[in-house]
Enzyme design. Structure first.
Site, short mmCIF file in Angstrom:
data_model
loop_
_atom_site.label_atom_id
_atom_site.label_comp_id
_atom_site.label_asym_id
_atom_site.label_seq_id
_atom_site.Cartn_x
_atom_site.Cartn_y
_atom_site.Cartn_z
N VAL A 11 0.88 -1.17 0.00
CA VAL A 11 0.00 0.00 0.00
C VAL A 11 0.91 1.22 0.00
CG1 VAL A 11 -2.02 -1.04 1.09
CG2 VAL A 11 -0.18 -0.11 2.52
N SER A 12 0.35 2.37 -0.35
CA SER A 12 1.19 3.56 -0.55
C SER A 12 1.52 4.32 0.72
CB SER A 12 0.51 4.50 -1.55
OG SER A 12 0.38 3.87 -2.81
N THR A 13 0.64 4.25 1.73
CA THR A 13 0.86 5.03 2.95
C THR A 13 0.67 4.16 4.19
OG1 THR A 13 -1.47 5.72 3.06
CG2 THR A 13 0.04 7.13 1.82
N GLN A 16 -2.92 3.05 5.36
CA GLN A 16 -3.70 2.12 4.55
C GLN A 16 -3.49 0.70 5.05
OE1 GLN A 16 -2.06 3.58 0.70
NE2 GLN A 16 -4.18 3.86 0.09
#
Length: 205
Positions: A11-13, A16
């Site tokens: 996931v990007s962050t 998340q």
């Protein structure tokens, strides 16, 4: 299968969640201990989890399972290069949500042909989408300008008594702080406008 199954989820962050991807990998048959994760942007492959997986864990004959292609990365050209490197290592790849890309139990020719066709199609689709977004942005800006909407910072209005109060300040009749207070300006705004308007201030002295 001659090798082991490994899973990769991203996931990007940090806020998340990976649960959905991990569940899909487990359902495919990947042991949870063999799932490597990252909470990092997919703009490139400089991610701790992925680099550890690629450089220290994966071996020839292993299968790397990923739920969705964009979990591997966002840039299709970079993904294609990375894909080819994994293939050279002898690692097969399974994309759960895109079975056509699965390389397990396919010949080298099939792997190459399928990957090239799919990646070219994805790159074309991504470029068309970027063009559509740019076109929509341009249309939106054009429409906004036609309606009189201006972009950027709002220009600071100069108070009517600005020049008179600045003259008193320059003549030594009052301090800069007193001048700012009378004009209702913050220090940064005051000196910014003074710098911009100095020729006019001097002319009016």
């Amino acid at each position: 299968m001659s090798g082991r199954l490994f899973g990769y989820a991203r996931v990007s962050t940090t806020d998340q969640h990976l649960d959905r991807q991990i569940e899909a990998l487990r359902n495919y048959g990947v042991a949870e201990r063999d799932i490597i994760t990252d909470k990092f942007s997919g703009k490139d492959f400089n991610r701790q989890g992925y680099l550890t997986l690629k450089e220290h864990i994966l071996r020839s004959g292993d299968i790397l399972v990923i739920k969705e292609l964009d979990r591997l990365g966002r840039d299709y050209e970079q993904i294609k290069i990375e894909w080819q490197e994994l293939q050279k290592m002898g690692v097969d790849i399974v994309i759960i949500d895109m079975p056509i890309l699965n390389t397990a139990e396919k010949s080298d020719l099939e792997k190459s042909l399928i990957a090239n066709i799919v990646f070219e199609l994805l790159a074309y689709t991504a470029e068309k989408e970027r063009q559509k977004i740019k076109a929509r942005q341009a249309e939106g800006i054009k429409l906004a300008l036609a309606k009189g909407i201006h972009f950027g910072r709002k220009k600071t209005e100069i108070p009517e008594n600005f020049y008179a109060e600045c003259n008193r300040w320059l003549e030594g009749e009052q301090t800069a702080i007193a001048t700012m207070h009378k004009l209702g300006m913050k220090k940064t705004t005051f000196y910014k406008i003074v710098n911009e308007q100095m020729p006019e201030i001097v002319r009016r002295c």
